[in-house]
Each structure stands twice: as structure tokens, then as C-alpha cells.
Design a protein around this motif. Structure first.
Motif, PDB file in Angstrom:
ATOM      1  N   LEU A 260       0.873  -1.175   0.000  1.00 26.53           N
ATOM      2  CA  LEU A 260       0.000   0.000   0.000  1.00 26.53           C
ATOM      3  C   LEU A 260       0.907   1.220   0.000  1.00 26.53           C
ATOM      4  O   LEU A 260       1.303   1.721   1.031  1.00 26.53           O
ATOM      5  CB  LEU A 260      -0.908  -0.005   1.224  1.00 26.53           C
ATOM      6  CG  LEU A 260      -1.997   1.071   1.282  1.00 26.53           C
ATOM      7  CD1 LEU A 260      -3.001   0.838   0.158  1.00 26.53           C
ATOM      8  CD2 LEU A 260      -2.696   1.065   2.618  1.00 26.53           C
ATOM      9  N   GLY A 261       1.250   1.698  -1.223  1.00 25.14           N
ATOM     10  CA  GLY A 261       2.185   2.808  -1.325  1.00 25.14           C
ATOM     11  C   GLY A 261       3.557   2.393  -0.814  1.00 25.14           C
ATOM     12  O   GLY A 261       4.132   1.387  -1.244  1.00 25.14           O
ATOM     13  N   ASP A 262       4.107   3.122   0.133  1.00 28.67           N
ATOM     14  CA  ASP A 262       5.403   2.776   0.714  1.00 28.67           C
ATOM     15  C   ASP A 262       5.232   1.988   2.003  1.00 28.67           C
ATOM     16  O   ASP A 262       6.138   1.930   2.834  1.00 28.67           O
ATOM     17  CB  ASP A 262       6.221   4.041   0.985  1.00 28.67           C
ATOM     18  CG  ASP A 262       5.497   4.993   1.916  1.00 28.67           C
ATOM     19  OD1 ASP A 262       4.295   4.758   2.200  1.00 28.67           O
ATOM     20  OD2 ASP A 262       6.126   5.969   2.372  1.00 28.67           O
ATOM     21  N   ARG A 263       4.066   1.372   2.173  1.00 32.90           N
ATOM     22  CA  ARG A 263       3.795   0.572   3.366  1.00 32.90           C
ATOM     23  C   ARG A 263       3.390  -0.838   2.945  1.00 32.90           C
ATOM     24  O   ARG A 263       3.026  -1.090   1.801  1.00 32.90           O
ATOM     25  CB  ARG A 263       2.661   1.184   4.190  1.00 32.90           C
ATOM     26  CG  ARG A 263       2.733   2.684   4.399  1.00 32.90           C
ATOM     27  CD  ARG A 263       3.721   3.095   5.437  1.00 32.90           C
ATOM     28  NE  ARG A 263       3.242   2.856   6.774  1.00 32.90           N
ATOM     29  CZ  ARG A 263       3.917   3.166   7.887  1.00 32.90           C
ATOM     30  NH1 ARG A 263       5.123   3.700   7.771  1.00 32.90           N
ATOM     31  NH2 ARG A 263       3.442   2.948   9.082  1.00 32.90           N
TER      32      ARG A 263
ATOM     33  N   MET B 246       7.291  -0.038  16.730  1.00 27.08           N
ATOM     34  CA  MET B 246       8.064  -0.255  15.503  1.00 27.08           C
ATOM     35  C   MET B 246       7.739   0.758  14.415  1.00 27.08           C
ATOM     36  O   MET B 246       8.213   0.632  13.286  1.00 27.08           O
ATOM     37  CB  MET B 246       7.807  -1.677  14.976  1.00 27.08           C
ATOM     38  CG  MET B 246       8.302  -2.778  15.888  1.00 27.08           C
ATOM     39  SD  MET B 246       8.054  -4.436  15.197  1.00 27.08           S
ATOM     40  CE  MET B 246       6.275  -4.577  15.240  1.00 27.08           C
ATOM     41  N   GLY B 247       6.899   1.743  14.724  1.00 25.59           N
ATOM     42  CA  GLY B 247       6.545   2.750  13.738  1.00 25.59           C
ATOM     43  C   GLY B 247       5.384   2.375  12.850  1.00 25.59           C
ATOM     44  O   GLY B 247       5.154   3.024  11.829  1.00 25.59           O
TER      45      GLY B 247
ATOM     46  N   THR C 220      -0.276  -2.182   9.632  1.00 22.02           N
ATOM     47  CA  THR C 220       0.479  -1.481   8.587  1.00 22.02           C
ATOM     48  C   THR C 220       1.914  -1.263   9.055  1.00 22.02           C
ATOM     49  O   THR C 220       2.138  -0.765  10.160  1.00 22.02           O
ATOM     50  CB  THR C 220      -0.169  -0.133   8.249  1.00 22.02           C
ATOM     51  OG1 THR C 220      -1.550  -0.336   7.948  1.00 22.02           O
ATOM     52  CG2 THR C 220       0.503   0.502   7.047  1.00 22.02           C
ATOM     53  N   LEU C 221       2.893  -1.634   8.203  1.00 24.89           N
ATOM     54  CA  LEU C 221       4.309  -1.546   8.538  1.00 24.89           C
ATOM     55  C   LEU C 221       5.055  -0.787   7.448  1.00 24.89           C
ATOM     56  O   LEU C 221       4.590  -0.688   6.306  1.00 24.89           O
ATOM     57  CB  LEU C 221       4.916  -2.944   8.702  1.00 24.89           C
ATOM     58  CG  LEU C 221       4.269  -3.854   9.748  1.00 24.89           C
ATOM     59  CD1 LEU C 221       4.765  -5.276   9.581  1.00 24.89           C
ATOM     60  CD2 LEU C 221       4.540  -3.342  11.155  1.00 24.89           C
ATOM     61  N   ARG C 222       6.219  -0.259   7.795  1.00 25.65           N
ATOM     62  CA  ARG C 222       7.055   0.442   6.822  1.00 25.65           C
ATOM     63  C   ARG C 222       7.737  -0.563   5.900  1.00 25.65           C
ATOM     64  O   ARG C 222       8.334  -1.537   6.359  1.00 25.65           O
ATOM     65  CB  ARG C 222       8.136   1.276   7.526  1.00 25.65           C
ATOM     66  CG  ARG C 222       7.634   2.459   8.295  1.00 25.65           C
ATOM     67  CD  ARG C 222       8.802   3.393   8.635  1.00 25.65           C
ATOM     68  NE  ARG C 222       9.844   2.686   9.347  1.00 25.65           N
ATOM     69  CZ  ARG C 222       9.968   2.660  10.675  1.00 25.65           C
ATOM     70  NH1 ARG C 222       9.084   3.292  11.409  1.00 25.65           N
ATOM     71  NH2 ARG C 222      10.958   2.023  11.251  1.00 25.65           N
TER      72      ARG C 222
END
Length: 848
Positions: free
Chosen positions: A755-758, A808-809, A827-829
Motif C-alpha cells: 500500500l504505497g510505501d507501506r 516499531m513505527g 500497517t508496517l514500513r
């Protein structure tokens, strides 16, 4: 390869013809030789729309199965492989079927744009995310499918597709929108005339705002300063006087006559001292204009008409509203006034309205913020009258044949002396008296043209004249100074009254107080500085304005508050008499700072009380949830050790299995308690590494029964930046919670996608679900929604999971599963250097 262009047909309501308009544009492009294809169009069984598909190439759709039902979605890979010049994509706000590469269709469109393909799409006004609550209040229907406003705003072209409510209802009645069995229900509910009118107004206003953005951008790029009267924007000039409220209300009525009108109230303060306006009255007028939907602006400028016109042209205003002057008739001899000057210099592009009010010609009062000084212009005028006036009067009297007599000549010179005292004070009046006595002696006292006086009576007359002139000048000057001092004290009392009121009201915004100091004293910046002791450096507790001072000695004005606190002002040097009011502001700033810190300490105390509450809940949970598996373990061990019963191998195995299960439950519960304790004390320190989800998630499913969860993690998924241990524990808690509530025989779906940059991991169950108002509550510690059986846990699993994910951001939230159930969205980076994001310049996540 450049980025593709996006064109959106924005519909005011369903059925106005946006899809038809999009297909018509597709036919025009094809006729011009453009490579245009239909990537996805939904005609909803409308025959006129379906006919428009003929003659256009359609990219085959992708079929997906979800809960035993086949669905078709846009095949984004097929469109990218086909690489047309233009792709037609209907329903921008659509939510894709689970299993699609992207969750929302606007994210699919972003991929096409990034690939250099132009896209023509459609969306209705009710699907814009910012208008969800408004549309629900109007229609009573909550829109589940939304698109972020920024996605639509960034479109290269937006075309509004509109239709009157009556025409749309006729179109529906003829069966051109819905089938005949749905028409009556639609017309009596969602498509009522009032609903359609309100939706139409929303669409027009939203589009007008977008057009205004385009206009401002164009004017800025081309450095256009003249006013373009495309939209009524009304500037109200305020003086801080009581007439301001009347002007604001009048300007608001003018703005309401045209849709989309805007009111901007502006107060222009001089840069040479305390403002001449009442701070209390300005605060009331600021609140009034904001309540009426306008904005308040504070501008510094010595030339008030020029500053007002510059502000009006800068905001592309079309009208200026000013009040009739409060000056008395004789004061017009000093100049034409602000209103007449603005009207004369406004030019043909600005309309100036002069509004009458109850304070007309009642006097503006003497200027405040001058202390005992009269101001440079008045002092210059006083010296001009005191020195040049007697000379001009002597020349006039010597060239007039009428013999007025010495007494009348003296009265005329005495009048000039009084005028010089009124304007410039004592010294100009003294100069006028001296010059007048000399001129009277030279021109009007025999023998003329000589400084000697022949008649002793004339000597007495000249002496009396000089004495009376000096006395009158002294009295007039003293009265003028006392008047100015009284006006200043009145202004100071109003400021101090405002400060006292803010204390009584409990206002605790330090920035707002410092902004009030900056406006009151016309400063560039204000900073509140503090230090621990005399040897420590100064630090800023708060500041407003550009480039605030870092030390008191760097400021133009500093006001100490105790030994280790100071108020530093930059912009100009204040006169000594202004420091009394400044001291009151400084003392109030110190009080507000202490109050803010007390509020912080109270918040810390609240957190400690929350911790005590958690400990109390923990004891309550331990008293039952931990004792239950302990009781089972103890009973099984006691049974095995009993000599009175001969246990078979099968019975012995069952008892040992019960002991193992109870120990596992204890280990899980104690682990969650320890994790929650770490989160509460802030000792969770993630060790971020780049890992693959397919290395972590399968290990997290080890604690659930076989067949209770289905895993779908694509091999093309980018790596993520996480702490492997924390992620595994978080996913395990989420999946265990989903399995606990999912009906028997229906496995929990665990799927991942980009999802985009995630990277998004979704855990989908088919359980009873959770109402919207309770979704946040399920992540609180010791919370178990609904009638979860006792002994199923202490209610920490989801709280620990969210804490670990946020450490964890990432983010963890809950959504409704289509058809019933709950979906946990983690959702994670994505790792840097992975596959390119699908929408690098569009919002990556839509919160609906």
C-alpha cells in the motif's frame, strides 16, 4: 517517461451522468486518433450508458473469488501490459475485493499514472472523505467507500457534472438510473429534492474552492497584482472602535448575497507604540468575525490607507467595507481621513463601501500610546505655528489699511500663541510669545520700526501680553498633556482588564498570551526565556514571531520576572512608560507558564492513577484468570501422585496433556502481563531489521490449531523494517484473538499486500464483529468485548499487539469485514530500496 495526467468527472449526485460524460470523452479521444481503452466501467444496467461502450476497446477484467462468490475487478497488470495512452477508470472511490493488489481503486489509478498512462475517472461528491459526516447528516446514509480529498485535488482537470434536482428525479422516474422496482424507494429517501439540492451545493462549493486554488496559483506565477473579481472577497477595515461589530455584520450580509463569498477583517496597527485600539474590543470583534465564518488579520503599517489597499489587493479582494469617520468636523482640516483616501486610491478594481453607524462624528479620542509626548507631526506643526505664524500675521496686518488698534493686534498674536500651545506644547508657545512681543514692538508700537517704546502704557501692554501668553501656553500645554496621560491610562486599564479577565477565565495558552504582547506593542517577536540558575544558559520556554531572541541582552526590550525568568521583545525600543504594562504581561506569562507545568504534573499524576487502575485490574485478573489454569495443573498433579487410584496409560496421558495445556496458558498470560508492564514503563526498545513477512508470520501461527488460519503472503511482497520478535508476538496475539471469536469451521484469513510505501497485513475473521464506537476500546488493557468467556485471557492480547506495532513505527486498527466480522489491519514500513511504491505522490492510506 513522465507521469500521466488525471482528469476527473465529479458528480453532484448519483445518476447525473458522469460515467456517460467520461465515455463520451473516450469516443472523442478515439475519433482524434488517441489510443484510448476502457480499463473499468460499471454501467449498472443503464441502457444509455451501456450503448456508449460500443466502439471502445475494453481491457478484460480480472475475476476474484471471495466467500464463494466470483467478483470482477480491473486487471491493472493487463492495463499496464497494454499501455494505452488513455485509460477510462470508473468509480474512483471503489473498494477492491480482498485479494486485489491494492485496497482502493484510486491506488490502482495511481499506479497507472506513475506508469505514464493518462487516466479519466469519475467520483461523486458524497464519496469525498472530508464530506462524509456532512453527507450523512444530510441524507442519513453513511458512505463506506471514500477517496481522500487530496487525491481528487491533485487531478490535472476536474469537471463538474451537474443537474437540477427536478431533472434528476425525472430521469429516475423514467427508469434511466434505477430499475422500476427501486425507483419509488429511491425518490422517497436518498433522492429527495432537499437532499439533492444540498449535495449540489456541496459539489459547487467544493469545485469553486478548487478553481480558486488554480486562480491563486496562476496569479502568483504571473505576478498579477490587480484584482480579478471572480469571487466576492470582502475586506473589513477595523479601527478597534465600537463600530467594528456593525461593519463585520454588514460585510457578512454582503458576502451572503453571492455564493462562496468570504469576509476578511483586518486591523492595521502603527509600528510606534501601544495600539490605539481597545484590546478587549478587538478580541470581541475577532471572535465575532470567526463565528460568522470569516478570518481576522493583524497588520503593521504606518500609512494606514496604503497598508489596507495593499492587503486587499494581496488577497484578491473585490470590496472594502469601512465605517464613516468618527472624527469631528474641525478635524477634517488636518486631512481627508482614511475612508476618503482609500476610496480615492482604490482604483476601478475595488469597490469601497462607507457604512454609517452610531459613532459617526462623536470623536475618535486622542491617540493613545504617546505617553506625555505629543508626536513628531504635532510638534513640527506647533513650531511652524509658533515661529512662522507671527511673521505671517505681522505681514498681513501691515498690508491691511484697517487700523485695528494695539489691543486687537495683541489678541490676534495671543491666539497664535494658544494655537502653538495646543499643537506643540509649551516650547513652541513660548517661541510664539517671544516672536509676537518683538513683532508688536517693531511694527505696531510707536515709534515703529524701532525696538524702543515711547509710551509707558505700551510697555505695560507688551509685558502683560508676554505674561498672559506664557501663562495661557503653560495651562494649555498642561491640559493637553493631562488629556494624553488620561487616554493612555485608559488604554492601560483596558489591557490590564483583559489580563485580569484571562486569569479569571483560566486561559492557559502561553503562545496566545505572547501573541497578544506582540500585537499590543507592535513587536516582531516575543520570547519567554528561563534558566535554572545564574550560571546556566537561557532557554526558550515559548516564543512567537520570526527570529526570537535567545538571550535577554540580544532583545530590544527585556523585562525580568524574578531571578531566572525574562520576557524578551524584538522589533523596537519601548519608551519607559510602556514598561508598566509590559511588566503586567510578563507577570501573567510567568503565571501561565507555572499553570502549564502544573497541568503537566496533573497529567503525570493522572497517568500514575491510570497505572494504579491497571494494577488493580491486574490483581482482579490474576485472582481468577491465572488461578484457573493453576487449579487445573494442581488437580492433575495431585491425581497422578495419588496412590489410591490406578491410572491407565490413556488417563495418565490425558492428565499430562492437561498439565501441559495449563502451563502453556500460564506462560501465555504471564508473557502478556510482562509485555504490558514493559509497554507501561516505556522499556520496549525495538531492534529494527529488514525481514520478510513470510519468515515471521508462519511462526506466529504456531499457537493456533491447524486449519484455523489461512495464510496468503505473495512472494513479490517487499521486505519490511521491523523487530522480528515484537512482530511475531503482535501477529500471534492478533491471530489468536481472531480464532477465538471466529465461528467453528471458518478459518481466519491472514493476507498481506503493498500500500504505497507501506506493507499491510490483514487478519480477517467472520465473528460477531465490533460496533464502530467500541473499536478503539478493544485495544485498551484488560478489555474483553462482548460475552467472552472467563478464563479466555486477561484482555491484554490486542493492547500488547498495538503497543508493539506502534513501537516499531506501524499502526494497528480495526475495520468491519464485508458481510460480517472484524478485520485487523496491521500497517508496517516497507524497507528502503524495495519495489517502487504504487503512488509516490498520493496519500498511501485512506482512513474511512
Amino acid at each position: 517517461m513522465g507521469r500521466g495526467k488525471l482528469r476527473i468527472y465529479l458528480g453532484a449526485a448519483p445518476g447525473v451522468g458522469k460515467t456517460y460524460a467520461m465515455l463520451s470523452e473516450g469516443h472523442r479521444r478515439v475519433e482524434r486518433g488517441t489510443d484510448c481503452v476502457v480499463a473499468f466501467v460499471e454501467h449498472h444496467g443503464r441502457p444509455r450508458t451501456e450503448v456508449m461502450l460500443h466502439g471502445l476497446e475494453q481491457v478484460p477484467r480480472r475475476t476474484l473469488e471471495y466467500r464463494g462468490t466470483a467478483f470482477t475487478e480491473m486487471d491493472i497488470d493487463a492495463v499496464l501490459e497494454r499501455r494505452p495512452a488513455v485509460a477510462l477508470v470508473d468509480e474512483l472511490a471503489h473498494t477492491n475485493v480482498p485479494g486485489s493488489r491494492n485496497r482502493k481503486r484510486w491506488q490502482d489509478v495511481a499506479e497507472l499514472l506513475a506508469a505514464g498512462i493518462d487516466v479519466i475517472s469519475t467520483v461523486n461528491i458524497q464519496h469525498l472523505e472530508s464530506l462524509g459526516d456532512v453527507v450523512e447528516a444530510i441524507t442519513g446514509v453513511r458512505q463506506r467507500e471514500t477517496v481522500p480529498d487530496e487525491v481528487v485535488r491533485r487531478a490535472d482537470q476536474i469537471e463538474l457534472v451537474d443537474m437540477s434536482p427536478e431533472a434528476l428525479r425525472r430521469r429516475m422516474a423514467h427508469g434511466n438510473v434505477y430499475t422500476s422496482d427501486k425507483v419509488d424507494a429511491a425518490l422517497s429517501n436518498y433522492f429527495r429534492p432537499g437532499n439533492l439540492t444540498a449535495l449540489r451545493e456541496l459539489a459547487l462549493l467544493w469545485t469553486a474552492d478548487r478553481v480558486d486554488e488554480y486562480l491563486q496559483q496562476y496569479r502568483g506565477e504571473h505576478n498579477i497584482r490587480s484584482t480579478w473579481q471572480a469571487r466576492e472577497r470582502i475586506v473589513v477595515g477595523l479601527t478597534g472602535g465600537p463600530e467594528g461589530r456593525t461593519l463585520i455584520r454588514r460585510a457578512t450580509r454582503l458576502a451572503e448575497k453571492g455564493a462562496g463569498g468570504e469576509v476578511l477583517a483586518v486591523y492595521i496597527a502603527r509600528s510606534d507604540g501601544l495600539t490605539a485600539a481597545s484590546p478587549k474590543e478587538l478580541a470581541v470583534q475577532r471572535t465575532l468575525v470567526e463565528d460568522l465564518g470569516g478570518t481576522f488579520h493583524h497588520v503593521i503599517g504606518d500609512d494606514i490607507p496604503s497598508a489596507l489597499l495593499e492587503f486587499a489587493r494581496g488577497v484578491n479582494a473585490t470590496q472594502i467595507v469601512l465605517g464613516s469617520s468618527r472624527r469631528r468636523t474641525w478635524q477634517y482640516m488636518l486631512g481627508p481621513g482614511v475612508g476618503q483616501t482609500v476610496a480615492r486610491e482604490s482604483g476601478p478594481d475595488l469597490d469601497v463601501h462607507i457604512v454609517t453607524h452610531g459613532e459617526v462624528a462623536k470623536g475618535r479620542g486622542l491617540p493613545v500610546a504617546r505617553g506625555a509626548r505629543l508626536g513628531r507631526s504635532r510638534i513640527i506643526g506647533g513650531w511652524a505655528v509658533g515661529v512662522a505664524g507671527p511673521v505671517l500675521l505681522a505681514l498681513l496686518l501691515t498690508h491691511v489699511d484697517a487700523d485695528l488698534g494695539l489691543a486687537n493686534d495683541m489678541l490676534l498674536f495671543l491666539a497664535l500663541t494658544v494655537a502653538a500651545a495646543l499643537l506643540g506644547g509649551f516650547l513652541p508657545a513660548l517661541a510664539s510669545a517671544a516672536a509676537g512681543s518683538l513683532l508688536l514692538n517693531w511694527f505696531f508700537t510707536p515709534p515703529v520700526h524701532r525696538l524702543t517704546i515711547a509710551d509707558p502704557k505700551n510697555i505695560v501692554a507688551i509685558a502683560v501680553f508676554l505674561g498672559v501668553a506664557m501663562s495661557v501656553a503653560s495651562v494649555v500645554d498642561l491640559a493637553a498633556r493631562r488629556t494624553h496621560q488620561a487616554a493612555r491610562l485608559r488604554a492601560e486599564s483596558e489591557v490590564l482588564s483583559y489580563l485580569a479577565g484571562s486569569v479569571l477565565r483560566g486561559e492557559t495558552s502561553l503562545d496566545a498570551l505572547l501573541e497578544r504582547v506582540r500585537e499590543t506593542f507592535s513587536m516582531e517577536s516575543v520570547a519567554l526565556l528561563e534558566r535554572v540558575d545564574d550560571v546556566e544558559p537561557w532557554t526558550r520556554a515559548a516564543s512567537v514571531g520570526p527570529h526570537p531572541a535567545a538571550r535577554p541582552e540580544d532583545a530590544d526590550v527585556d523585562m525580568p520576572v524574578g531571578d531566572h525568568l525574562a520576557l524578551a521583545l524584538s522589533g523596537r525600543v519601548l519608551p519607559a512608560e510602556d514598561r508598566r504594562v509590559l511588566g503586567a504581561f510578563a507577570a501573567q506569562a510567568a503565571v501561565v507558564l507555572d499553570r502549564q507545568r502544573l497541568v503537566g504534573e496533573a497529567e503525570e499524576a493522572r497517568k500514575q492513577a491510570e497505572g494504579n487502575k491497571i494494577r488493580t485490574s491486574l490483581l482482579a485478573a490474576v485472582s481468577h484468570d491465572l488461578r484457573t489454569p493453576l487449579a487445573g495443573i494442581k488437580a492433575s498433579v495431585s491425581s497422578l501422585r495419588s496412590d489410591d487410584v490406578e491410572w491407565s496409560e490413556q488417563d495418565r496421558a490425558e492428565l499430562l496433556e492437561g498439565i501441559e495445556a495449563g502451563a502453556d496458558r500460564l506462560d501465555h498470560l504471564v508473557g502478556n502481563l510482562l509485555d504490558m508492564s514493559r509497554l507501561q514503563t516505556g522499556t520496549v526498545t525495538p531492534l529494527i531489521r529488514t525481514v520478510d513477512l513470510d519468515e515471521v508470520v508462519p511462526m506466529a501461527l504456531g499457537g493456533v490449531p491447524d486449519g484455523s488460519a489461512e495464510l496468503d503472503i505473495p512472494e513479490t511482497l517487499p521486505m519490511v523494517e521491523v523487530d522480528k520478535g515484537l512482530l511475531e508476538r503482535a501477529v500471534a496475539n492478533i491471530v489468536e484473538n481472531a480464532v477465538k471469536y471466529s465461528p467453528g469451521g471458518i478459518p481466519v484469513a491472514v493476507a498481506a499486500s503493498t500500500l504505497g510505501d507501506r506493507v499491510e497485513l490483514r487478519v480477517v475473521d467472520r465473528g460477531p464483529g465490533v460496533p464502530d464506537e467500541a473499536k478503539d476500546g478493544i485495544f485498551e488493557p484488560f478489555q474483553r468485548f462482548g460475552d467472552a468467556p472467563r478464563g479466555s485471557g486477561v484482555g491484554l492480547g490486542l493492547a500488547v499487539a498495538r503497543g508493539f506495532v506502534e513501537a516499531m513505527g506501524g499502526t494497528l486498527g480495526a475495520e468491519d469485514t464485508p458481510g460480517g466480522g472484524l478485520t485487523m489491519v496491521l500497517t508496517l514500513r516497507a524497507a528502503r530500496g524495495g519495489p517502487p511504491a504504487s503512488a509516490p505522490d498520493l496519500p498511501a492510506h485512506a482512513v474511512t
